[in-house]
Design a protein around this motif. Structure first.
Motif, PDB file in Angstrom:
ATOM      1  N   GLY A 184     -10.263  31.803   0.089  1.00 43.55           N
ATOM      2  CA  GLY A 184     -11.517  31.365  -0.518  1.00 43.55           C
ATOM      3  C   GLY A 184     -12.598  32.419  -0.508  1.00 43.55           C
ATOM      4  N   ARG A 185     -12.407  33.495   0.258  1.00 47.86           N
ATOM      5  CA  ARG A 185     -13.437  34.539   0.357  1.00 47.86           C
ATOM      6  C   ARG A 185     -12.971  35.860  -0.244  1.00 47.86           C
ATOM      7  NH1 ARG A 185     -15.466  34.040   6.538  1.00 47.86           N
ATOM      8  NH2 ARG A 185     -16.877  35.705   5.839  1.00 47.86           N
ATOM      9  N   SER A 186     -11.956  35.807  -1.079  1.00 46.92           N
ATOM     10  CA  SER A 186     -11.440  36.997  -1.762  1.00 46.92           C
ATOM     11  C   SER A 186     -11.201  36.644  -3.224  1.00 46.92           C
ATOM     12  CB  SER A 186     -10.139  37.473  -1.104  1.00 46.92           C
ATOM     13  OG  SER A 186      -9.146  36.468  -1.194  1.00 46.92           O
ATOM     14  N   ASP A 187     -10.916  37.651  -4.029  1.00 46.26           N
ATOM     15  CA  ASP A 187     -10.733  37.379  -5.463  1.00 46.26           C
ATOM     16  C   ASP A 187      -9.640  38.228  -6.097  1.00 46.26           C
ATOM     17  OD1 ASP A 187     -11.921  39.848  -5.414  1.00 46.26           O
ATOM     18  OD2 ASP A 187     -13.709  39.277  -6.523  1.00 46.26           O
ATOM     19  N   GLY A 188      -8.758  38.843  -5.275  1.00 44.71           N
ATOM     20  CA  GLY A 188      -7.692  39.669  -5.827  1.00 44.71           C
ATOM     21  C   GLY A 188      -6.694  38.865  -6.638  1.00 44.71           C
ATOM     22  N   ASP A 189      -6.062  39.516  -7.605  1.00 46.81           N
ATOM     23  CA  ASP A 189      -5.055  38.845  -8.437  1.00 46.81           C
ATOM     24  C   ASP A 189      -3.779  38.559  -7.632  1.00 46.81           C
ATOM     25  OD1 ASP A 189      -6.612  39.140 -10.924  1.00 46.81           O
ATOM     26  OD2 ASP A 189      -6.217  41.281 -10.620  1.00 46.81           O
ATOM     27  N   LEU A 190      -3.464  39.464  -6.714  1.00 43.98           N
ATOM     28  CA  LEU A 190      -2.273  39.317  -5.877  1.00 43.98           C
ATOM     29  C   LEU A 190      -2.687  39.281  -4.408  1.00 43.98           C
ATOM     30  CD1 LEU A 190       0.086  41.911  -7.647  1.00 43.98           C
ATOM     31  CD2 LEU A 190      -0.082  39.455  -8.071  1.00 43.98           C
ATOM     32  N   ILE A 191      -1.952  38.510  -3.626  1.00 43.82           N
ATOM     33  CA  ILE A 191      -2.248  38.334  -2.204  1.00 43.82           C
ATOM     34  C   ILE A 191      -1.038  38.777  -1.391  1.00 43.82           C
ATOM     35  CG2 ILE A 191      -2.892  36.718  -0.385  1.00 43.82           C
ATOM     36  CD1 ILE A 191      -5.022  36.992  -2.530  1.00 43.82           C
ATOM     37  N   VAL A 192      -1.246  39.666  -0.424  1.00 33.59           N
ATOM     38  CA  VAL A 192      -0.191  40.097   0.507  1.00 33.59           C
ATOM     39  C   VAL A 192      -0.490  39.488   1.873  1.00 33.59           C
ATOM     40  CG1 VAL A 192       0.882  42.045   1.693  1.00 33.59           C
ATOM     41  CG2 VAL A 192       0.216  42.257  -0.716  1.00 33.59           C
TER      42      VAL A 192
END
Length: 799
Positions: A184-192
Motif C-alpha cells: 500500500g505504500r509503494s507503486d512499482g509495476d512489479l513486486i519482488v
C-alpha cells in the motif's frame, strides 16, 4: 494366500529388478534414458501389489485385526496416490526458457520487499547489499526494508544503502500484514519478495522481468537455494554427499508443477505483477502460510505462473534440528489451514491438475501420521499379537519385493542425485513425531501457537543433545526393543511363523531410521560467524614491509578472506618475517582495495597462507563484495556434482535403505604445537564391518612414537600467530585418527593428551586446501587414549 511352487514365481521380481537396473544404468550414462518406461513399469507393479493386498492380505479372524489391516492398507493407497502425483509431475523433464529484458523505454518499475522482524543486522546487510546491487538498465528499482521489529539499527542500515525503511503501528497478520503494508505504500509495476536471509544475485531482475511481457503472467518463482549445510548434512557429516533436504521440492517438483501452472509461491525469491496481487486483495491473511494461499488465489484468478530453474538468490537453511522443526511445524499447520479456508477442490478458477497438485501438497503434511502407523503396526503384533497383514514370506517376496525395488530405482532414475528414496525415509522419520502432532492438532482445530520466525544466522557454540526432540524416537526404540525380545524369545507360539519374520523385518527396518533420527538430535557446534565461499580468483596482498604480491583468493565472506601467496624472489622464506599483521590490504578484482589486518599466517614449502580480516566496509564495497560472492560458481554447491555415497544407485540404493555408508578414506594430518612440533600420520579407515573397523583402530593405536622419516612426511615450518610469540620445532610422530572435520574445526582421537588452549597448525591433505591454525578447545578421556576438539582460527568470530 497359499502359493505352491512359489520359487518359480520369483522370476517376476527377478525380471523386474533386471529391467529396472538396466534402465537405471542407462539413465546414468544418458540423462533421460528410460525415464517414462520406469514410471510406467513402477505404476503397473504397484497396482498389482495393491490388488494383491486388497484381495488376499486383510485379516478376517478378529475385528481388531481387520481394522488394523484396513488402516494400514489405506495408508499404502494414499502413499501410492502421492507417488502418482510425483510421477505425473515429473513425466516430462522441465525445459526452462530465457526471456530477454524489453527495451529500456518499456521497462517496468520494480519494488523489492525485504521482510524482517528480528533477524541479525549482519544478515540483513548482505541481503540489502545484494538487492541494491541487482543489475537493471534504468533506475526504476526501489528497495523497501519492511521492518516489523521497528529497530533503529535497521533504519540506519537501510539509509546507508539508499533503501526505504518501512514500519507499521502493529503486527497484525504477521508477515502477510507486513508485506501488505509495503504494497500500500509503494507503486512499482512489479513486486519482488525476499526473506531477510535470501540474497539475490546481480542477474535476478535480468532473469525475471522480461517474462512479464506476457500480460497473463501473475508471478514468477525461483528456487530457494542455500549456501550453508542443513541439519541433516551438518550433523551427519554429509555436506559433500547429501544435497540440501529442500532441493527436491524447490528445484525438481516445482519445475514439474510449472507445466500445469501449479507453481507454488514459497514466500521468497518471487516476482509478482502488482495488478495480480491487487486482484486477490494483496497477500493472503488469516493463515500461517500466506505464501501458499497467495499463489493459490492468483492461479484461481486465471493468471499464469512460471518457474525459473536458475539459482538467482540463496539464503540460510535452518541451522539446527529444533529450528527446522519450528519451520516445518509452521508449514504443516499453514498448509492445513489454507486448505480449510480455501479448499483447492472447490476453489473457483482452478484446473483439475491444479486441484490435484495442491490437494496432494496438503495431504503430504500428514506424512508424520502415516509414518507412525507404519512404525506402530509391527509393534502391535510383537507386543499384543495384533495381525495387520495376513500373508506369507513367500508371497511378500513375490509381490512386495519387486514393488519396493521399483519404487527405489524409479525414484533414482527420475530424480537423479537431488534425493534418494532411502534418505527421504530418514528425513521424514526424523520429523515424524513432531509433524504428526502438528497435523493432528491443526486438523482437530486445537489452539494454534503464535507465529514463530525461523531463527537464522545464529551459531551454536557448544554441542547439545535435543532431548525433547529425541524423546519420542527413544520411546519408539524402547518399544521396538521390548517387542523384538518378546516376539522372538518370549512367545513360543509365534516361533517359525511367517507373521513373526515379517514383523521382525519390518520393525528392524524402522529401527535403523529411528537410530539415525536420534543421531541427528546430537547438534554439532557451528562456530563460524559468517559462511565462507570457496574462491579461486587472483588477488594482490599488500605487505607493510614487502610491498604488493600476487596470490590466489581461497575463500571469502563479508568479514574476511583467506589467501594463498607463493614464494618468489621478492618474498622468500628466509627473508620473510612471518607476521600476519604485516598484511594491510587486499586488492580484489571488481571490488578494489580493501584495508584490514592479517589475523593468522601459515608458512609451507610452496608459499604462505594468510587469514585476513577486513576493516569495516563502506556500503559501496559491501555491494561489490556481495556481487563477487554471489556470482561465484561455488556460492551454492551444484546438485549435479559427483556424490561420494548418496544411496541412489543400483544395488547401493537397495543396500542404502538399511545400511547407509560413510565416506571413509585414507589421509595424513600433520600438526605443529606450541609444546612440541609433531607429525601425525592419521589413517581414516576404509569401509568395512564394525568389528574390522574396531580392530584397525586398535592396531593403529598400538603404534606409539616413530621417527618422522618413517611416517613419510616433512616437519612443518612453525609460523607466527597473534596469540603466541613462537612455537617450538621439536619434530616427532604419533598415530591418531580424524573422527570428523568441518568448516569450524576437527575432532581427533589420539593416544597422547593435548593440553586445552594449546595452539596447533593442522594440515590434512585432501580435506584442507591450506594448513590451518587451530586451538585445542577440549580434551576427553576415552577407553583407549584421548579425544580432542580443535577449533580453526578462521571460525573464530574475532578472527
Amino acid at each position: 494366500m497359499m502359493i505352491e511352487n512359489w520359487y518359480w514365481m520369483l522370476v517376476y521380481p527377478a525380471l523386474i529388478l533386471v529391467v529396472m537396473e538396466t534402465l537405471w544404468i542407462g539413465s546414468r550414462r544418458r540423462p533421460g534414458f528410460g525415464h517414462k518406461s520406469a514410471i510406467v513399469i513402477t505404476i503397473v507393479v504397484r497396482i498389482i501389489y495393491l490388488t494383491w493386498r486388497v484381495l488376499f492380505t486383510i485379516p478376517s479372524d478378529a475385528w481388531w485385526n481387520t481394522a488394523t489391516g484396513i488402516l494400514l492398507l489405506t495408508v499404502e493407497v494414499l502413499g501410492f496416490a502421492q507417488s502418482l502425483a510425483v510421477y505425473v509431475t515429473l513425466w516430462t523433464p522441465y525445459a526452462g526458457r530465457t526471456v530477454p529484458l524489453p527495451p529500456a523505454d518499456e521497462l517496468p518499475r520494480v519494488d523489492v520487499f525485504i521482510a524482517t522482524y528480528n533477524e541479525p543486522v549482519s544478515m540483513l546487510r548482505m541481503t540489502i547489499a545484494g538487492a541494491v546491487g541487482m543489475r537493471y538498465p534504468t533506475d526504476g528499482v526501489r528497495v523497501f526494508v519492511c521492518d516489523d521489529g521497528a529497530r533503529e539499527e535497521v533504519r540506519q542500515l537501510a539509509e546507508e544503502y539508499g533503501a526505504i525503511h518501512l514500519i507499521r503501528p502493529d503486527h497484525a497478520h504477521a508477515k502477510a500484514g507486513n508485506l501488505n503494508n509495503a504494497l500500500g505504500r509503494s507503486d512499482g509495476d512489479l513486486i519482488v519478495t525476499l526473506d531477510a536471509d535470501m540474497v539475490p544475485r546481480p542477474d535476478f531482475l535480468e532473469r525475471t522481468v522480461g517474462r512479464f511481457q506476457d500480460p497473463e503472467l501473475g508471478f514468477v518463482q525461483a528456487p530457494q537455494a542455500f549456501y550453508n549445510e542443513d541439519p541433516f548434512q551438518y550433523n551427519l557429516f554429509s555436506g559433500q554427499a547429501l544435497p540440501n533436504e529442500q532441493d527436491f521440492f524447490m528445484r525438481t517438483l516445482q519445475a514439474g508443477k510449472s507445466r500445469f501452472n501449479a507453481v507454488m509461491y514459497v514466500g521468497s525469491n518471487t516476482m509478482f505483477r502488482r495488478s495480480a496481487l491487487e486482484s486477490v486483495g494483496g497477500f493472503a491473511v488469516g493463515v500461517i502460510t500466506e505464501d501458499l494461499a497467495t499463489g493459490l488465489l492468483i492461479q484461481g484468478a486465471k493468471y499464469r505462473t512460471e518457474f525459473v530453474p536458475d539459482i538467482i538468490a540463496a539464503g540460510l537453511a535452518p541451522e539446527n534440528l529444533a529450528d527446522m522443526l519450528k519451520q516445518r511445524d509452521r508449514w504443516c499447520r499453514g498448509n492445513i489451514q489454507t486448505a480449510r479456508k480455501w479448499n483447492p477442490l472447490t476453489l473457483p478458477g482452478l484446473t483439475l491438475m491444479q486441484r490435484w497438485l495442491y490437494s496432494d501438497a496438503v495431504v503430504y503434511w500428514y506424512f508424520g501420521v502415516f509414518k507412525l502407523i507404519y512404525i506402530i503396526t509391527p509393534l502391535l503384533f510383537l507386543l499384543f499379537g495384533v495381525v495387520a497383514l495376513d500373508t506369507s514370506v513367500e508371497a511378500l517376496l513375490i509381490f512386495w519385493l519387486p514393488t519396493y525395488l521399483c519404487v527405489m530405482l524409479c525414484f533414482a532414475i527420475i530424480v537423479g542425485r537431488r534425493r534418494s528414496h532411502s534418505w527421504s525415509n530418514i528425513y521424514e522419520l526424523a520429523l515424524t513425531p513432531a509433524i504428526a502432532l502438528s497435523a493432528a492438532a491443526e486438523t482437530l482445530g486445537l489452539r494454534v501457537k503464535a507465529f514463530n520466525v525461523t531463527p537464522k544466522g545464529v551459531g551454536l557454540k557448544e554441542q547439545v543433545f535435543h532431548w525433547r526432540i529425541a524423546l519420542p524416537h527413544l520411546v519408539l526404540l524402547t518399544l521396538a526393543a521390548v517387542g523384538l525380545v518378546r516376539g522372538i524369545f518370549l512367545s513360543p507360539e509365534l516361533a517359525n511363523t511367517s507373521a513373526l519374520y515379517i514383523n521382525v523385518f519390518w520393525c528392524l527396518y524402522f529401527v535403523v531410521g529411528l537410530v539415525l533420527a536420534v543421531t541427528l538430535c546430537v547438534e554439532r557446534p557451528r562456530l563460524r560467524s559468517a559462511e565462507r565461499t570457496p574462491m579461486s580468483t587472483p588477488v594482490t596482498a599488500a605487505f607493510q614491509n614487502f610491498g604488493a604480491h600476487p596470490g590466489e583468493l581461497v575463500d571469502l565472506s563479508l568479514m574476511g578472506a583467506r589467501i594463498s601467496i607463493p614464494w618468489s624472489e621478492r618474498l622468500d622464506p628466509k627473508g620473510f618475517a612471518s607476521k600476519a599483521s604485516s598484511v594491510t590490504a587486499l586488492q580484489i578484482p571488481e571490488v578494489g582495495e580493501l584495508p584490514g589486518i592479517g589475523s593468522w599466517i601459515v608458512n609451507s614449502s610452496d608459499g604462505v597462507t594468510i587469514g585476513f580480516r577486513f576493516d569495516p566496509l563502506t556500503p559501496e564495497q559491501t555491494v561489490d563484495l556481495v556481487q563477487v560472492i554471489t556470482e561465484s560458481p561455488s556460492w551454492v554447491r551444484g546438485d549435479e556434482e559427483e556424490k561420494a555415497y548418496l544411496a541412489t544407485a543400483g544395488w547401493r540404493a537397495v543396500r542404502g535403505a538399511t545400511t547407509p555408508t560413510l565416506p571413509w578414506r585414507r589421509a595424513q594430518v600433520r600438526m605443529a604445537t606450541n609444546s612440541s612440533a609433531v607429525l601425525h600420520p592419521v589413517t581414516l579407515f576404509e569401509r568395512g564391518p564394525a568389528l574390522e573397523l574396531a580392530r584397525e583402530r586398535e592396531a593403529a593405536f598400538a603404534v606409539d612414537r616413530v621417527p618422522t622419516a618413517a611416517a613419510g612426511g616433512l616437519a612443518l615450518d612453525v609460523v607466527d600467530h597473534p596469540k603466541a610469540e613462537s612455537l617450538d620445532r621439536d619434530p616427532g610422530a604419533l598415530t591418531a585418527a580424524v573422527e570428523d572435520i568441518g568448516f569450524g574445526g576437527c575432532r581427533l582421537s589420539l593416544r597422547h593428551r593435548l593440553e586445552p588452549g594449546a595452539l596447533v597448525i593442522v594440515e590434512i591433505p585432501g580435506s584442507l586446501a591450506q594448513p590451518e591454525v587451530a586451538e585445542v578447545r577440549w580434551v576427553k578421556r576415552r577407553w583407549v587414549g584421548y579425544e580432542a576438539g580443535l577449533q580453526f582460527d578462521r571460525a573464530n568470530p574475532t578472527g
